[in-house]
Enzyme design. Structure first.
Site, PDB file in Angstrom:
ATOM      1  N   ARG A 174       0.809  -1.236   0.000  1.00  0.00           N
ATOM      2  CA  ARG A 174       0.000   0.000   0.000  1.00  0.00           C
ATOM      3  C   ARG A 174       0.824   1.258   0.000  1.00  0.00           C
ATOM      4  O   ARG A 174       0.443   2.236  -0.635  1.00  0.00           O
ATOM      5  CB  ARG A 174      -1.057  -0.018   1.104  1.00  0.00           C
ATOM      6  CG  ARG A 174      -0.644   0.236   2.489  1.00  0.00           C
ATOM      7  CD  ARG A 174      -1.347  -0.674   3.452  1.00  0.00           C
ATOM      8  NE  ARG A 174      -0.765  -1.999   3.376  1.00  0.00           N
ATOM      9  CZ  ARG A 174      -1.428  -3.094   3.019  1.00  0.00           C
ATOM     10  NH1 ARG A 174      -2.690  -3.046   2.725  1.00  0.00           N
ATOM     11  NH2 ARG A 174      -0.810  -4.251   2.962  1.00  0.00           N
ATOM     12  N   THR A 175       1.974   1.254   0.665  1.00  0.00           N
ATOM     13  CA  THR A 175       2.739   2.512   0.715  1.00  0.00           C
ATOM     14  C   THR A 175       3.266   2.862  -0.677  1.00  0.00           C
ATOM     15  O   THR A 175       3.125   4.004  -1.126  1.00  0.00           O
ATOM     16  CB  THR A 175       3.897   2.416   1.737  1.00  0.00           C
ATOM     17  OG1 THR A 175       3.335   2.069   3.008  1.00  0.00           O
ATOM     18  CG2 THR A 175       4.631   3.725   1.869  1.00  0.00           C
ATOM     19  N   HIS A 206       8.113   5.902  10.333  1.00  0.00           N
ATOM     20  CA  HIS A 206       7.345   5.829   9.087  1.00  0.00           C
ATOM     21  C   HIS A 206       6.484   7.103   9.058  1.00  0.00           C
ATOM     22  O   HIS A 206       5.285   7.076   9.299  1.00  0.00           O
ATOM     23  CB  HIS A 206       6.474   4.568   9.107  1.00  0.00           C
ATOM     24  CG  HIS A 206       5.845   4.213   7.795  1.00  0.00           C
ATOM     25  ND1 HIS A 206       5.771   5.075   6.728  1.00  0.00           N
ATOM     26  CD2 HIS A 206       5.234   3.060   7.388  1.00  0.00           C
ATOM     27  CE1 HIS A 206       5.151   4.470   5.728  1.00  0.00           C
ATOM     28  NE2 HIS A 206       4.824   3.245   6.101  1.00  0.00           N
TER      29      HIS A 206
HETATM   30  C1  NCD Z   1       3.355  -0.627   7.994  1.00  0.00           C
HETATM   31  C2  NCD Z   1       4.848  -0.631   7.790  1.00  0.00           C
HETATM   32  O1  NCD Z   1       5.330  -0.973   6.703  1.00  0.00           O
HETATM   33  O2  NCD Z   1       5.512  -0.249   8.724  1.00  0.00           O
HETATM   34  N1  NCD Z   1       2.620  -0.767   6.823  1.00  0.00           N
HETATM   35  C3  NCD Z   1       2.378   0.318   6.055  1.00  0.00           C
HETATM   36  O3  NCD Z   1       3.278   0.986   5.597  1.00  0.00           O
HETATM   37  N2  NCD Z   1       1.111   0.663   5.865  1.00  0.00           N
HETATM   38  C4  NCD Z   1       2.902  -1.508   9.080  1.00  0.00           C
HETATM   39  C5  NCD Z   1       3.282  -2.946   9.061  1.00  0.00           C
HETATM   40  O4  NCD Z   1       3.999  -3.421   8.186  1.00  0.00           O
HETATM   41  O5  NCD Z   1       2.842  -3.640   9.993  1.00  0.00           O
END
Ligand code: NCD
Length: 328
Positions: free
Chosen positions: A74-75, A153
């Site tokens: 998703r990111t 993040h």
């Molecule tokens: C998160 C991450 O990559 O830190 N996911 C994200 O970017 N939406 C959370 C996760 O991986 O649990």
């Protein structure tokens, strides 16, 4: 609803650029409260414009390079979609850095310095905590941290904050409960730092003792191992995944993986106006039956992430003097 005029968008970008003058987003600590306020206003403006098909292509001549040395769905998709929505383009390699010249022994600095010649914005996810801080001393192109190991993040936390403020109107006298793997969960590290900007917000941290929040992010919050004890007072429940890939001892993962399951029973004593959040992906922390509960906002978070990343790209890349913006 009133659709903001495009002139308002231009003004909001400019105000934000005046309060945030760096050309990178490495940590949420770079944001003052004032910059955060301007960012939240810009996101909501972009949200309305985009939903009404009225968002102008303000980054029409810009190119994004999204470079992911760790898995991402998703990111990376969110950054790419955000750039397209702003009229820009994307270099077509994002994940799978294992097939790149890294395998030939090239350093990350060299890879990024090279890609920076061919793009306007670098978005980097990397397993090494703190790597972005080193990189910005060597690479002068705009750079966004899309996750540095078990460090931060920032873009996820900014979209989380936007979601909380949108759903709850304010954080004043609200109780935010954060549950799961607080040791390795980087989204939590950034979110906690953002929440520290707000007075009169009550934070409760729920995790096994071994996965407690590292002290560098801690600021005297209530800590407990029992979700049951604190769920009833919560206005926001932020659920996180056990970060199995970062566990030193994989056996301990089995011990924790089903510790905090959110289901109909867990929510029995929760407030009617609670919001349930998760950065996703979920593994087994939230029963899929909860998705139908009106309190679940984790898929809305994904949409808000698109608008948040559009705003952050405008912040770093919008050139107010460019002749492209005659339409304002
Ligand atoms: C998160 C991450 O990559 O830190 N996911 C994200 O970017 N939406 C959370 C996760 O991986 O649990």
């Amino acid at each position: 609803m009133n659709i903001p005029v495009q002139k308002e968008l231009f003004e909001r970008i400019c105000i934000l650029q005046e309060s945030y003058t760096e050309n990178n987003i490495v940590s949420v600590q770079q944001f003052s409260f004032e910059a955060l306020t301007h960012l939240m206003n810009l996101i909501s403006c972009i949200h309305v414009l985009t939903e009404n098909n009225a968002m102008p292509p303000v980054l029409a001549n810009k190119i994004l390079a999204a470079i992911f040395y760790e898995p991402s769905t998703r990111t990376s998709a969110s950054f790419i979609s955000a750039m397209y929505k702003l009229g820009g383009s994307v270099l077509p390699f994002i994940a799978g850095m294992e097939s790149s010249s890294v395998r030939k022994g090239e350093t990350v600095v060299d890879t990024l310095k090279t890609i920076a010649q061919l793009s306007d914005l670098l978005v980097l996810r990397h397993p090494e905590k703190g790597i972005h801080t080193t990189l910005v001393a060597n690479i002068f192109s705009p750079l966004i941290n899309a996750g540095d190991g078990y460090g931060e993040h920032p873009t996820q936390a900014l979209l989380d904050l936007y979601t909380i403020l949108r759903e709850k109107q304010s954080l004043e006298n609200k109780t935010v409960t954060i549950v799961g793997d607080l040791l390795y969960g980087r989204t939590v590290h950034s979110l906690i730092r953002l929440l520290h900007h707000f007075e009169n917000v009550h934070i409760q941290l729920v995790s096994p003792r071994d996965l407690a929040l590292p002290r560098e992010y801690y600021s005297g919050e209530k800590e407990t191992e029992s979700l049951e004890e604190v769920i009833g007072e919560s206005d926001v429940l932020y659920v996180t995944r056990m970060q199995r890939e970062r566990f030193k001892n994989p056996e301990s993962y089995d011990q924790y993986k089903s510790l905090y399951l959110i289901n109909k029973d867990t929510l029995h004593h929760a407030k009617n106006n609670l919001i349930i959040m998760h950065p996703l992906p979920r593994v087994n922390e939230i029963d899929p039956l909860v998705d139908k509960d009106t309190r679940a906002v984790y898929f809305k978070q994904v949409k808000n992430g698109l608008y948040t990343r559009m705003a952050l790209m405008c912040l770093l890349l919008f050139d107010r003097n460019s002749h492209f913006y005659d339409f304002f």
